[in-house]
Design a protein around this motif. Structure first.
Motif, PDB file in Angstrom:
ATOM      1  N   ALA A 470      -8.637 -38.174 -16.472  1.00  0.00           N
ATOM      2  CA  ALA A 470      -9.654 -37.257 -16.982  1.00  0.00           C
ATOM      3  C   ALA A 470     -10.782 -38.054 -17.618  1.00  0.00           C
ATOM      4  CB  ALA A 470      -9.012 -36.327 -18.004  1.00  0.00           C
ATOM      5  N   PRO A 471     -11.924 -37.423 -17.875  1.00  0.00           N
ATOM      6  CA  PRO A 471     -13.018 -38.128 -18.549  1.00  0.00           C
ATOM      7  C   PRO A 471     -12.585 -38.608 -19.942  1.00  0.00           C
ATOM      8  CG  PRO A 471     -13.785 -36.082 -17.587  1.00  0.00           C
ATOM      9  CD  PRO A 471     -12.314 -36.064 -17.462  1.00  0.00           C
ATOM     10  N   GLU A 508     -20.278 -30.873 -14.830  1.00  0.00           N
ATOM     11  CA  GLU A 508     -19.112 -30.662 -13.971  1.00  0.00           C
ATOM     12  C   GLU A 508     -18.242 -31.908 -14.097  1.00  0.00           C
ATOM     13  OE1 GLU A 508     -19.804 -29.015  -9.928  1.00  0.00           O
ATOM     14  OE2 GLU A 508     -18.800 -30.869  -9.346  1.00  0.00           O
ATOM     15  N   TYR A 509     -17.013 -31.743 -14.450  1.00  0.00           N
ATOM     16  CA  TYR A 509     -16.123 -32.882 -14.676  1.00  0.00           C
ATOM     17  C   TYR A 509     -14.965 -32.843 -13.678  1.00  0.00           C
ATOM     18  CZ  TYR A 509     -18.667 -33.511 -19.001  1.00  0.00           C
ATOM     19  OH  TYR A 509     -19.657 -33.717 -19.905  1.00  0.00           O
ATOM     20  N   ARG A 510     -14.526 -34.039 -13.399  1.00  0.00           N
ATOM     21  CA  ARG A 510     -13.474 -34.157 -12.389  1.00  0.00           C
ATOM     22  C   ARG A 510     -12.152 -34.567 -13.040  1.00  0.00           C
ATOM     23  NH1 ARG A 510     -14.528 -38.855  -8.423  1.00  0.00           N
ATOM     24  NH2 ARG A 510     -13.640 -40.014 -10.150  1.00  0.00           N
TER      25      ARG A 510
ATOM     26  N   MET B  43     -27.795 -35.825 -15.376  1.00  0.00           N
ATOM     27  CA  MET B  43     -26.597 -35.123 -14.916  1.00  0.00           C
ATOM     28  C   MET B  43     -26.087 -35.699 -13.598  1.00  0.00           C
ATOM     29  SD  MET B  43     -25.898 -33.192 -17.316  1.00  0.00           S
ATOM     30  CE  MET B  43     -24.490 -32.404 -16.581  1.00  0.00           C
ATOM     31  N   TYR B  46     -24.527 -38.810 -14.435  1.00  0.00           N
ATOM     32  CA  TYR B  46     -23.306 -38.526 -15.189  1.00  0.00           C
ATOM     33  C   TYR B  46     -22.164 -38.172 -14.264  1.00  0.00           C
ATOM     34  CZ  TYR B  46     -20.862 -37.013 -19.377  1.00  0.00           C
ATOM     35  OH  TYR B  46     -19.988 -36.921 -20.407  1.00  0.00           O
ATOM     36  N   ARG B  47     -22.498 -37.374 -13.249  1.00  0.00           N
ATOM     37  CA  ARG B  47     -21.455 -36.964 -12.301  1.00  0.00           C
ATOM     38  C   ARG B  47     -21.068 -38.108 -11.370  1.00  0.00           C
ATOM     39  NH1 ARG B  47     -23.603 -31.459 -12.612  1.00  0.00           N
ATOM     40  NH2 ARG B  47     -25.311 -31.916 -11.215  1.00  0.00           N
ATOM     41  N   ASN B  50     -18.190 -43.103 -13.124  1.00  0.00           N
ATOM     42  CA  ASN B  50     -16.774 -42.925 -13.455  1.00  0.00           C
ATOM     43  C   ASN B  50     -16.665 -41.968 -14.632  1.00  0.00           C
ATOM     44  OD1 ASN B  50     -14.157 -43.158 -14.186  1.00  0.00           O
ATOM     45  ND2 ASN B  50     -14.084 -45.371 -14.011  1.00  0.00           N
ATOM     46  N   SER B  51     -15.856 -40.978 -14.469  1.00  0.00           N
ATOM     47  CA  SER B  51     -15.797 -39.928 -15.478  1.00  0.00           C
ATOM     48  C   SER B  51     -15.243 -40.424 -16.806  1.00  0.00           C
ATOM     49  CB  SER B  51     -14.937 -38.786 -14.961  1.00  0.00           C
ATOM     50  OG  SER B  51     -13.650 -39.277 -14.682  1.00  0.00           O
ATOM     51  N   GLU B  52     -14.659 -41.630 -16.778  1.00  0.00           N
ATOM     52  CA  GLU B  52     -14.115 -42.115 -18.043  1.00  0.00           C
ATOM     53  C   GLU B  52     -15.179 -42.786 -18.907  1.00  0.00           C
ATOM     54  OE1 GLU B  52     -10.758 -44.512 -17.294  1.00  0.00           O
ATOM     55  OE2 GLU B  52      -9.604 -42.889 -16.388  1.00  0.00           O
ATOM     56  N   VAL B  53     -16.377 -42.952 -18.374  1.00  0.00           N
ATOM     57  CA  VAL B  53     -17.451 -43.573 -19.165  1.00  0.00           C
ATOM     58  C   VAL B  53     -18.239 -42.467 -19.867  1.00  0.00           C
ATOM     59  CG1 VAL B  53     -19.537 -44.961 -19.046  1.00  0.00           C
ATOM     60  CG2 VAL B  53     -17.607 -45.484 -17.561  1.00  0.00           C
TER      61      VAL B  53
END
Lengths: 561, 319
Positions: A470-471, A508-510, B43, B46-47, B50-53
Motif C-alpha cells: 500500500a502507499p 487514486e491509490y493502488r 496528480m 503522483y499516480r 511508486n505509491s510508497e513514496v
C-alpha cells in the motif's frame, strides 16, 4: 576217444582201399588262412573203383577237395591208377593258437598236422610323420600306412592312447573308422587325427595308436599353451530365407544371455567347458544346441544356424510409452506401430486396460482423424502406425496411471503405457461484484471483500500467503492472510481492510495484492479513490472569498482620495 | 514619518492604477490556470510514481511558480517600477514633492516600500487564492507544506522585487517613461533569455565539443527472460564505466561555466530556488543541489540595482 576212432578208421581204410599220400604232413598257419595240400590218391586194386573223399577236422575248420578246378567228393580211379587232388583247408578266424590234426580219407587215410600260430607282427605300420609341433588345442593329423603281412584276412581294431582331455579319431578318405579288415598283404593309408587339449602345458606328449596289439609311438610337442584363457563361441543366426536374425537371444548354460548383431552374428567369450546353447527370438521357434565344447584360447565356430519363423507374430513399438500431460490442455495421444513379423497376414483387435472411470480412449489411424477404429489388418512383414487418444475428464485427478495396450490377433501382444497427469496451478482473486475500485476519504477505511479461488485442475494449492503493498502510511489488513491449503475448484472469502491516513491527498491509490503459494503466485491491483473531504470545498471557497473581500477592503481603504 | 506617507501614497497609487489592476487580474488568471495545470501534473506524477513514496504539494507550487510567475511576475515588477521616477519627473510633481519637507532618500525609499507592499499584496493574494483552490481540490496542506509555501512566497516576492528594482533603475536613469520601459524590458530579456544562451555558447567555446566517443555497443539480447540482468551486466562493463566517467567530466566542466552566467539570470535563479523547495526535482532534472550561489546571485541583483538607483536619484538634477 575221438582220436582212437580216427586211428581205427585210418587202419581200416588202409587195409581195404588203397593209399593217399601228401608231401606235406605238417604246416604252420594263422587263423583265417586257407591252406592247400596236394594229395596223391592211388587205387591199389586192379579194377576200377570209386573213391569217397572225406576229411575229419576240428570244429570250424572247413575243407574241400578240388580236382580239375572243381570241388569233388567222389573220385573214380582206374585199376592201379593214381590221381592228384588238391585239398583246401580254411582255418577259422577264431582258431586258437595250438596244433590241430586233420584226417584225410581217400582210398587210404592221411593225418595232417596244422599248427595254428599268429605271428608277432602281422602288420607292418609305417607312419609318414612321427612328431608334430603345435599350439595347445590344435589338431594334428598323422598319416599311417599299414600292410597285412598275413596270407589271411586280418581284422584290426583301431585305438589310441592319448593324454588326458585329448581326443583322437582314425579316418580313411574323410570317414571316421574304428575297425578295418585287411586282405592278405593289403596296404591301406589311414589318418590318425589327434586334437590336443588347449590347456595342455608346453611340452612333449606321446601318442600311441594301437592296431590290435601292435602299436607305434608318435610325438606331439606343445609349443604354446592357452591354459587359463577363455574360449569363444561364434555363430550366425539366419532365418529360413537366409536373412540374418538380429537381437536373437543366446542363452549359454551357466554363463548368461547374449544377443546377435544386426548381421545376426555373435561371438561369446566363455570359460573352457562344454555348454548348452538355447537360441530364442520372438517370432521364431527356439533351438537348442548341446555339447558345445569350448577350449581355452580357441574359437568354437558353430557357423550358420537357421531359426524357423512362426506363422503369427507381432511386435508393438510405442513411440511415447510415457506421457506427462497437464490436465485440460487437450488429450494425450500415444503413438505405436504394429509390425506383423509372422509369415501370415493377421487382423488385430485393439483395446486398452486400466483406464480409470470417466476416462475414454480412441484408436485412430492418424492423429487428425476423428474416426475411431477397433481392429486393424496388417499384412505379413508389414507395419501400421496407430494413434491412441486418451480422453481425460476436465477434473481428473492428478497422478500416474498405468495402462495396458492389448493387440490381439492370432498372436497377442501387451504393452504397458504410463500416463502421468499433472495439474495446472492457477489461482484467481476477484473482489465481490468486480469491485476493484472503492471510493474512500482520508482518515477512513476502505474495505474490499474478495473471493480467492483455486481454478487449477486437479491440484491443491498449499501455504497460500496473501499480503498487500500500500502507499506509505497506509495500514492494510488481510484476513485470512495465511491459508494452509485450498483444494481445486474451491474458494475462500478474503477481506482486505485498508486504513487511509488522515493526511492522504485526494487521488487514486493502488493496493497491490500479492498472493503466493507453494505452487504459483498472483498479483492483483485494487484501487482506492480518496476523495476530498466534504468540507474542503467550503474551506477553499471561504479562503478565496476572504482573500477577495480583503482585496476589496484594501482597495476601498487605499483607493479613497 | 514622511517615508510612511510616501509609501502609503505610492501603495495607493499602485493598487488603484488600472495598469496594476489589469496586470493583477491577468496574473491571477495565469496563476490560476498554471495552478490547475500544476495540480493535474502533480496528480499524474503522483499516480505514476511508486505509491510508497510520499510527495509534497509544494511541487504544485513549483509548477505554478515556473510557468505562472516567471513571466507574468517579471512583467508586473517591471510595469510597477518603470515610470516610478520618470512619471513624477514628466508630470512635474517631483519638484512639487521636493518642495515639501521631505528628503530624496525618503521619496525613493517610500516609493520602493509602497511598491513592495503592493507586490506583497499580489503575492499574498495569489497564494491565498492558490490555497483556496487546493482546499477545493481536497489538498489540505500540512505544517511543513505551509512553511514551504511561505518560503515560496518570499522567493517569489524577491523575484518580483528584482524586476521592480531593474525598472526603478531604468526609471531613475532614463529621461522619460517610454525609454525606461524599453531599457527595462531590454535588461529583462538580456538577463532572462540572453544570459543563459550566452552561458551555453561560452561553455561550448571554453570546454569544447563533447568527447568524440560513443557509448559502447549494447549486445543484442539473445535471451529476453531477464533484460534487467543484461542492463546491470552492461553497466558493470569497464567500457561503459569509462564512457560514463568521461561524459560526466565533460558535463561537469560545462555546467561550471554555464552556472556562472546563470547566477546573473534571476529567472534561472528563481527556478532553481523554488525547485529546491520541493523534495523531488520535477521540472529541472539536473539542478545543482547547492543553491547558495543562486541565492546570493538572486539577492545581490536587486540590491545592486536598487543601490545604483538610490545613488543616481540622490545625485540627479531635478529640472
Amino acid at each position: 576217444m575221438r582220436r582212437v576212432l580216427l586211428v581205427i578208421a585210418i587202419i581200416l581204410a588202409t587195409l581195404f582201399i588203397g593209399s593217399v599220400e601228401s608231401d606235406v604232413r605238417s604246416v604252420n598257419a594263422v587263423p583265417g588262412e586257407i591252406l592247400s595240400f596236394d594229395l596223391k590218391i592211388t587205387n591199389d586194386r586192379n579194377y576200377d573203383r570209386n573213391i569217397q573223399l572225406s576229411y575229419n577236422a576240428p570244429e570250424g575248420f572247413l575243407g574241400k577237395f578240388i580236382y580239375g578246378g572243381k570241388e569233388v567228393e567222389l573220385l573214380r580211379l582206374g585199376a592201379n591208377e593214381s590221381k592228384t587232388v588238391q585239398f583246401q583247408l580254411e582255418i577259422p578266424l577264431n582258431a586258437k593258437e595250438k596244433e590241430y590234426s586233420v584226417g584225410i580219407n581217400a582210398a587210404g587215410s592221411l593225418m595232417l598236422r596244422i599248427n595254428v600260430k599268429m605271428p608277432e607282427d602281422p602288420l607292418e605300420i609305417i607312419p609318414s610323420i612321427s612328431g608334430v609341433a603345435v599350439e595347445a588345442g590344435d589338431e594334428v593329423s598323422f598319416p599311417i600306412l599299414i600292410e597285412n603281412r598275413l596270407n589271411a584276412e586280418y581284422s584290426i581294431d583301431l585305438s589310441c592312447l592319448i593324454p588326458g582331455n585329448w581326443s583322437y579319431k582314425f579316418t580313411e578318405n574323410g570317414i571316421e573308422i574304428y575297425r578295418i579288415i585287411l586282405k592278405p598283404n593289403e596296404v591301406r593309408l589311414l589318418t590318425l587325427e589327434v586334437e590336443s587339449d588347449s590347456s595342455s602345458d608346453v611340452g612333449e606328449y606321446i601318442i600311441i595308436p594301437y592296431f590290435n596289439k601292435q602299436s607305434i609311438e608318435l610325438n606331439v610337442k606343445i609349443t604354446k599353451t592357452h591354459k587359463g584363457e577363455h574360449g569363444k563361441i561364434k555363430l550366425k543366426i539366419v532365418s529360413k530365407d537366409g536373412k540374418p536374425v538380429d537381437s536373437a537371444k543366446i542363452n549359454v548354460s551357466g554363463v548368461g544371455e547374449f544377443f546377435t548383431s544386426a548381421e545376426g552374428e555373435v561371438v561369446i567369450e566363455v570359460p573352457l567347458g562344454t555348454y548348452k546353447l538355447e537360441l530364442t527370438k520372438e517370432g521364431y521357434y527356439s533351438k537348442e544346441i548341446d555339447n558345445v565344447d569350448v577350449k581355452a584360447g580357441k574359437t568354437t565356430d558353430l557357423e550358420t544356424i537357421t531359426l524357423e519363423k512362426r506363422p503369427y507374430f507381432a511386435e508393438i513399438a510405442v513411440t511415447n510409452p510415457r506421457i506427462s500431460f497437464v490436465i485440460g490442455s487437450g488429450n494425450p495421444t500415444f503413438k505405436f506401430r504394429i509390425e506383423n513379423r509372422g509369415y501370415a497376414d493377421d487382423t488385430y483387435r485393439l483395446s486398452l486396460k486400466g483406464l480409470p472411470e470417466n476416462f475414454y480412449s480412441k484408436f485412430k489411424e492418424s492423429q487428425q482423424s476423428t474416426e475411431a477404429i477397433s481392429e486393424v489388418f496388417v499384412k505379413s512383414e508389414d507395419s501400421k502406425d496407430i494413434y491412441l487418444e486418451i480422453l481425460t475428464p476436465p477434473y481428473a485427478k492428478i497422478g500416474v496411471y498405468n495402462l495396458t495396450l492389448l493387440v490381439e490377433g492370432h498372436y497377442s501382444v501387451e504393452k504397458n503405457l504410463t500416463l502421468s497427469l499433472k495439474g495446472e496451478y492457477r489461482i484467481y482473486f476477484e473482489p465481490v461484484g468486480g469491485m476493484y475500485l472503492i471510493t474512500s476519504e482520508a482518515g477512513k477505511t476502505a474495505e474490499f471483500n474478495a473471493i480467492l479461488r483455486n481454478i487449477g485442475r486437479g491440484v491443491t494449492l498449499t501455504n497460500i500467503n496473501i499480503s498487500a503493498t500500500a502507499p506509505a502510511g497506509w495500514s492494510v489488513a488481510v484476513n485470512p492472510s495465511e491459508i494452509p491449503a485450498l483444494e481445486a475448484e474451491s474458494s475462500l472469502p478474503v477481506k482486505i481492510t485498508a486504513h487511509v491516513p488522515p493526511d492522504t491527498l485526494p487521488s487514486e491509490y493502488r493496493l497491490r495484492i500479492n498472493i503466493r503459494s507453494d505452487q504459483t503466485e498472483l498479483q492483483e491491483d485494487l484501487k482506492v479513490i480518496v476523495k476530498e473531504k466534504s468540507y474542503a470545498g467550503l474551506i477553499g471557497g471561504g479562503i478565496i472569498i476572504t482573500a477577495l473581500i480583503g482585496l476589496i477592503i484594501i482597495f476601498r481603504k487605499f483607493g479613497r482620495r | 514619518m514622511s517615508l510612511i506617507v510616501v509609501a502609503k501614497k505610492e501603495f495607493a497609487d499602485q493598487i488603484t492604477s488600472k495598469r496594476f489592476i489589469v496586470i493583477l487580474a491577468l496574473m491571477l488568471l495565469i496563476s490560476a490556470f498554471s495552478f490547475y495545470q500544476g495540480i493535474d501534473g502533480f496528480m499524474r506524477g503522483y499516480r505514476g510514481m511508486n505509491s510508497e513514496v510520499r510527495l509534497s504539494i509544494i511541487q504544485i507550487f513549483g509548477f505554478f511558480g515556473t510557468f505562472g510567475i516567471t513571466t507574468s511576475g517579471a512583467i508586473l515588477g517591471l510595469l510597477m517600477g518603470f515610470d516610478l521616477i520618470t512619471r513624477e519627473r514628466e508630470s512635474g510633481s517631483l519638484k512639487t514633492l521636493l518642495a515639501h519637507p521631505v528628503f530624496r532618500d525618503q521619496i525613493i525609499n517610500g516609493k520602493a516600500l509602497g511598491a513592495f507592499a503592493a507586490m506583497c499584496l499580489v503575492v499574498v493574494l495569489t497564494l491565498i487564492i492558490a490555497l483556496g483552490i487546493l482546499a477545493i481540490k481536497g489538498f489540505i496542506p500540512s505544517l511543513d507544506d505551509l512553511i514551504a509555501i511561505a518560503k515560496f512566497g518570499l522567493v517569489t516576492l524577491a523575484y518580483l522585487f528584482t524586476f521592480f528594482s531593474i525598472a526603478l533603475f531604468t526609471s531613475t536613469v532614463a529621461k522619460n517613461s517610454s525609454t525606461s520601459l524599453l531599457v527595462a524590458f531590454g535588461i529583462f530579456i538580456l538577463l532572462s533569455v540572453a544570459m543563459p544562451m550566452l552561458g551555453n555558447l561560452v561553455a561550448q567555446a571554453v570546454v569544447g565539443p563533447p568527447p568524440n566517443i560513443g557509448p559502447p555497443p549494447i549486445p543484442h539480447p539473445q535471451v529476453q527472460e531477464n533484460p534487467d540482468a543484461k542492463v546491470v551486466e552492461i553497466e558493470k562493463s569497464p567500457e561503459w564505466q569509462e564512457w560514463r566517467q568521461k561524459m560526466e567530466e565533460y558535463q561537469n566542466k560545462r555546467r561550471a561555466v554555464e552556472s556562472f552566467f546563470n547566477i546573473i539570470s534571476p529567472t534561472t535563479n528563481y527556478r532553481t530556488l523554488i525547485s529546491s523547495l520541493s523534495e523531488r526535482p520535477v521540472l529541472i532534472s539536473f539542478q545543482s543541489k547547492d543553491v547558495t550561489k543562486n541565492l546570493v546571485g538572486f539577492i545581490m541583483l536587486p540590491v545592486v540595482f536598487f543601490v545604483i538607483s538610490y545613488i543616481k536619484f540622490l545625485r540627479s538634477e531635478i529640472i
